[in-house]
Design an enzyme around this catalytic site. Sequence first.
Site, short mmCIF file in Angstrom:
data_model
loop_
_atom_site.label_atom_id
_atom_site.label_comp_id
_atom_site.label_asym_id
_atom_site.label_seq_id
_atom_site.Cartn_x
_atom_site.Cartn_y
_atom_site.Cartn_z
N GLY A 29 -0.02 -1.33 -0.13
CA GLY A 29 -0.30 -0.26 0.08
C GLY A 29 1.15 1.26 0.22
O GLY A 29 -0.02 2.60 -0.45
N MET A 30 2.05 1.17 0.87
CA MET A 30 3.03 2.58 0.41
C MET A 30 3.74 3.29 -0.75
O MET A 30 4.35 3.90 -0.88
CB MET A 30 3.68 2.27 2.13
CG MET A 30 3.00 1.91 2.56
SD MET A 30 1.07 3.99 3.31
CE MET A 30 0.04 2.95 4.48
N VAL A 33 8.88 -2.17 -3.72
CA VAL A 33 10.32 -2.86 -4.04
C VAL A 33 10.24 -3.18 -5.75
O VAL A 33 9.97 -4.67 -6.33
CB VAL A 33 10.18 -4.24 -3.34
CG1 VAL A 33 12.06 -4.19 -2.74
CG2 VAL A 33 9.74 -3.44 -1.79
N LYS A 47 13.72 0.55 -3.12
CA LYS A 47 11.88 1.16 -2.06
C LYS A 47 11.30 2.16 -2.96
O LYS A 47 11.83 3.14 -2.43
CB LYS A 47 12.01 0.44 -0.71
CG LYS A 47 12.07 -1.06 -0.06
CD LYS A 47 11.93 -0.92 0.93
CE LYS A 47 12.76 -2.34 1.61
NZ LYS A 47 12.85 -2.69 2.84
N ASP A 141 8.97 -4.17 15.91
CA ASP A 141 8.64 -5.43 14.83
C ASP A 141 9.12 -6.73 13.86
O ASP A 141 9.69 -7.02 13.43
CB ASP A 141 8.14 -4.59 13.30
CG ASP A 141 7.12 -5.19 12.78
OD1 ASP A 141 6.23 -6.43 13.29
OD2 ASP A 141 6.25 -5.79 11.58
#
Length: 652
Positions: A29-30, A33, A47, A141
Amino acid sequence: MPTRVHPARPGDPARIGPYRIIGRLGSGGMGTVHAALDFDGLRVAVKLIHPAQADDDEFRARFKREVEVSRRISGPCLVPLLAADTNAAAPWLATEYIPGPTLGQHITTNGPLSGALLYALAAGTAAALAAVHAAGVAHRDIKPANVVLAPSGPRVLDFGIAHALDGTSVTRTGVLTGTTGWISPEAYRTGTTIPAGDVFAWGALIAYAATGRLPFGIGAPDAVAYRVISGEPDTAGMPDDLLALVTSALAKAPGDRPSAATLTEKCTALLATQTTQALPPQTDIPTAVNDLVTAQWDMPALDDQAWQASAGRRKGRTIAVVIGAAALSGAIAGGLLFQTGSNPGTKSPTSAPTSLPSPTADATNSAHGAVRGPSPAGTAKSDPGEATLTAWKESRPARTPAENDAFGAMGTGAWLDPVAYPDFDRAITFHRQTGEVYIATSGQELSPVAVQEVASTVCLGLRDLIKSYPEFPYTEYIVVDTARQEGPLIVWEDDFRTNTACSTSIQNRTTPTAGQDPDWQPTESGLEQAQIPSTDKDEIRVAGQTVNSIISEWQGNSRIFNDPNWLDHDNMSVGFARDEAVMYIWADKPEWDKTTRDKWASLAADTACQAVLTEAQARKEWRYAQYAVTVVDNAGSSTFLRWGSAGNCAGL
């Protein structure tokens, strides 16, 4: 399965910054790559942020901040940031491509890890977190999907970068950072993200790797969260020594958990016992982690033919870069020590102009040494047709459609790292009579590596241009660095039509004769410079690794300290002569006869060649492409026994 290269889609860029795009690795969504290659063929993951996100000022500021933080982070089992442009219309960042399955993929297919592999994973991931925390960053994360089991060892991904891509880089009201099952108790309670939370996630990760079971089970997110906060983890079946560390890492209170640095030290000691090695006193832990993991790691290299096919299209003649003394003037001498690369670009001592000077300025040619593009023979041109600053000042701006399209063909984004070269700019002019295209750069004086990057970008752009304009009446391109203290200087010259690979490699691929490169000679002054202690961490690291490798291979399993052939750190050294860009290796063993000297020199040269080649391939900022080997005699003088360049390795 490892991430594979998928075909590029219509509208995908041909290049992003200095990288040539060959396909896609994934999209979210952002951003997307992309799989890419740099000018030396290094595989890169680029990216590229989607336009909608790029238009969000808050996102762009967060992305920029985290890229800046990521530049500071380096250490074992991490994937360093190679380059980024946070100010581009479509911001991007580039990291080295890491092949291999994620930890989750591997366990799903092959089951849990055991033995040395498990201990190597524990030590490597702990060391990665220790490096992240040392830079003042919390990963936030850690999970199986963010650990890749690469052929070279485990790699922790997305430290401080992926959070910008998925929108979780900043903890805000109502936003919980992390993934269900890998979030610490305090993060569930308060939203707090601190290094101790990463340690908790590390404990869960190693428990999962050892058992193949999620330590807090599966189910609804709130049920998993309850077990994390109040329940006990499932660690049945873990080795006792590793279980003790995992249990301490999974303590409910963050203050009861060990630091990542402590876990690194203890896991490294456990890994050493697995490999029947003993850690000596005052061991450099990051180096020990790298060495031990590399020695015991055994993951197959599963390659994607798309990389090889694309790289094959770029193969052509290889070229030696002629590095003149002036291009490296002001460099500090380097000598033996053991791990941070030098800044690829530095400001000129005098203030550089903010706009490019016109070629019609009062410029004169110069005899200063420079990084010049090679002739087909691999050396700087010296024929009467060699480009001059006089021709540069006579060149003119674009007039024809093809000339007007030249700048766009070379790419309108950042050619160089915008952090290292924030004021970099360029202007393109043409000299029709000589068939030369001139690229004048300004801002900061270009380092030799930066010159290569500019030259590669220009060459690739001009070769793309002639596909649309085959009658383009130019063959040569010349880079003029206008930011030098001594005045404008030609730093590169090449024929973009014959250099079909647009190679700017620092690796001289000539074959040596009896271990002696005929194209250059080491010097006593270079050896003297190499004996001055270095403070550069990469030089220190490479020196230490090279010395250890040579000594280990030379001694074998021998422990006879009175053996006349015995080598240790007291009588063997590695150092660096920055002005010559040469790594020197010398042994203080005057008693050796010719046969022993030649045998040692052959081993030392082979090891040195591989060392400079590996570093040159891994990092653009590495300046050393040549090496020399000698044995010091009783008078303190030396005779050089072997010398060569990085591309010679196969010939030794």
